[in-house]
Enzyme design. Structure first.
Site, PDB file in Angstrom:
ATOM      1  N   SER A  21       0.680  -1.258   0.203  1.00  0.00           N
ATOM      2  CA  SER A  21       0.154  -0.052   0.052  1.00  0.00           C
ATOM      3  C   SER A  21       0.842   1.236   0.039  1.00  0.00           C
ATOM      4  O   SER A  21       2.120   1.230  -0.265  1.00  0.00           O
ATOM      5  CB  SER A  21      -0.998   0.045   1.156  1.00  0.00           C
ATOM      6  OG  SER A  21      -2.114   0.923   1.015  1.00  0.00           O
ATOM      7  N   ASN A  22       0.346   2.426  -0.134  1.00  0.00           N
ATOM      8  CA  ASN A  22       1.012   3.806   0.203  1.00  0.00           C
ATOM      9  C   ASN A  22       0.440   4.430   1.340  1.00  0.00           C
ATOM     10  O   ASN A  22      -0.538   4.162   1.689  1.00  0.00           O
ATOM     11  CB  ASN A  22       0.508   4.687  -0.980  1.00  0.00           C
ATOM     12  CG  ASN A  22       1.095   4.189  -2.272  1.00  0.00           C
ATOM     13  OD1 ASN A  22       2.104   3.467  -2.183  1.00  0.00           O
ATOM     14  ND2 ASN A  22       0.818   5.096  -3.387  1.00  0.00           N
ATOM     15  N   ARG A  23       1.428   5.289   1.762  1.00  0.00           N
ATOM     16  CA  ARG A  23       1.142   6.031   2.991  1.00  0.00           C
ATOM     17  C   ARG A  23      -0.052   7.132   2.425  1.00  0.00           C
ATOM     18  O   ARG A  23       0.300   7.934   1.686  1.00  0.00           O
ATOM     19  CB  ARG A  23       2.299   6.900   3.668  1.00  0.00           C
ATOM     20  CG  ARG A  23       3.224   6.079   4.412  1.00  0.00           C
ATOM     21  CD  ARG A  23       4.243   6.739   4.910  1.00  0.00           C
ATOM     22  NE  ARG A  23       3.894   7.848   5.810  1.00  0.00           N
ATOM     23  CZ  ARG A  23       4.773   8.954   6.262  1.00  0.00           C
ATOM     24  NH1 ARG A  23       5.918   8.989   5.980  1.00  0.00           N
ATOM     25  NH2 ARG A  23       4.383   9.612   7.256  1.00  0.00           N
ATOM     26  N   SER A  24      -1.351   6.955   3.040  1.00  0.00           N
ATOM     27  CA  SER A  24      -2.172   8.030   2.889  1.00  0.00           C
ATOM     28  C   SER A  24      -3.249   7.880   4.003  1.00  0.00           C
ATOM     29  O   SER A  24      -3.917   6.927   4.027  1.00  0.00           O
ATOM     30  CB  SER A  24      -2.724   7.709   1.451  1.00  0.00           C
ATOM     31  OG  SER A  24      -4.018   8.579   1.224  1.00  0.00           O
TER      32      SER A  24
END
Ligand code: C5P
Length: 210
Positions: A21-24
């Site tokens: 995933s991505n940091r958000s």
């Protein structure tokens, strides 16, 4: 006007318990949705997994993966005036999903990655696009150069850039500082402020540019 907004990260499953995933946090996208609703606009909010309450009156479409987000965006383009693609979509996903949990005892796994589809670029490439297309650029350096490249490469009308290297801004923060780039115009800085205040100004600028 009718807004379509993407927000939050996507999750690309490796096996039933692991993902990329991505940091958000989704806070910026949700703030834009709220600001658009408060200004009397209609909002379709296509959201990856976040821990935020759904803005009342938004038509919320929950998705998990980049593929699901791509399909949900394309299924909800009808009648929209402004698309704001704020989601931190994963750029890569595992080539295969392993249906059973990969055992640690089997050694370190090699995970082959393949690119996900670029949702923003797919909208920029639509032959008869009738809506304003705004993309986001989270950069750690060369903000203006990268944002202007994104304008051209992904054929957006607007790129909203944020410097994610600045301490206390972006990602999980409640504050942000953005620079808005339109072709042939100098970048317009929205100085550091709450995501909700910045979102209000951004919504006005997008409506004026439509
Ligand atoms: O190229 P980069 O990923 O930095 O571009 C960021 C912009 O592109 C954001 O607006 C993001 O929502 C969008 N994007 C997308 N689909 C992807 C990757 C990025 O819509 N697969």
């Amino acid at each position: 006007m009718k807004f379509l907004i993407t927000a939050g990260p996507t999750r690309e499953p490796i096996d039933p318990v692991r993902y990329i995933s991505n940091r958000s946090s989704g806070k910026m996208g949700y703030a834009i949705a709220q600001a658009a609703l408060d200004a009397g606009h209609e909002v379709v909010l296509i959201s990856g997994p976040v821990a935020l309450p759904a803005p009342a009156r938004a038509q919320l479409v929950r998705v998990t993966t980049a593929d699901e987000m791509y399909d949900a965006v394309h299924a909800n383009l009808g009648g929209i005036d402004i698309a704001v693609l704020c989601a931190a979509v994963a750029d890569f996903k595992p080539a295969v999903f392993v249906a059973r949990k990969i055992k640690k005892s089997a050694g370190i796994p090699m995970i082959e990655l393949v690119p996900t589809r670029d949702i923003l670029a797919s909208l920029g490439a639509l032959p008869e696009k009738k809506f304003l297309l705004a993309g986001f650029a989270a950069e750690t350096d060369d903000l203006e150069k990268n944002a202007r490249e994104k304008l051209e490469k992904k054929r957006c009308d607007v790129v909203v850039a944020n410097d994610v290297s600045a301490p206390g801004l972006g990602f999980e923060s409640d504050e942000n500082e953005l620079t808005i780039f339109l072709p042939d115009q100098p970048g317009r800085v929205l100085p550091r402020g709450s995501k909700s205040d910045i979102a209000k100004v951004l919504v006005k600028i997008l409506c004026a540019a439509q």
